[in-house]
Scaffold this motif. Sequence first.
Motif: not given
Length: 138
Positions: A70, A72-73, A75
Amino acid sequence: MQQSHTHTHTHTPAGIPKLDDANDAGGRNSEHCTLILTEGDSAKALAVSGLSVVGRDKYGVFPLRGKLLNVRDASASQVSGNAEIQHIKQILGLQHGKVCGGVGGGGVCGWVEVLVVCMLLCACCCVHVCICDCHAYG
């Protein structure tokens, strides 16, 4: 006499395991190509069997391994270190920091659409994603 047809790929990715590339991906007919991403090898087999009906020119298949990161979060180092994400970027002809201008628009994309096929409780769920608005470029 039958005339043989040759397909030229301008972005054919090398070294990506289990990729069944579309014949027209990266060529002059890229604007008609769809990459089918599947959940594993069994879903890929289902998609490949369907290609016997529609043909291999406009459709390629790539099976995803395990659960996809994922982003989205995540790095930037997690994304750049993830093999599956890097394979997808390489297949699609995407490069970090470069804008995909679509086929004929000076972009780097070899594909126009991505079809995600996942198996949910014995039902096939498909999500169509257009990665380039190629129609805006003529």
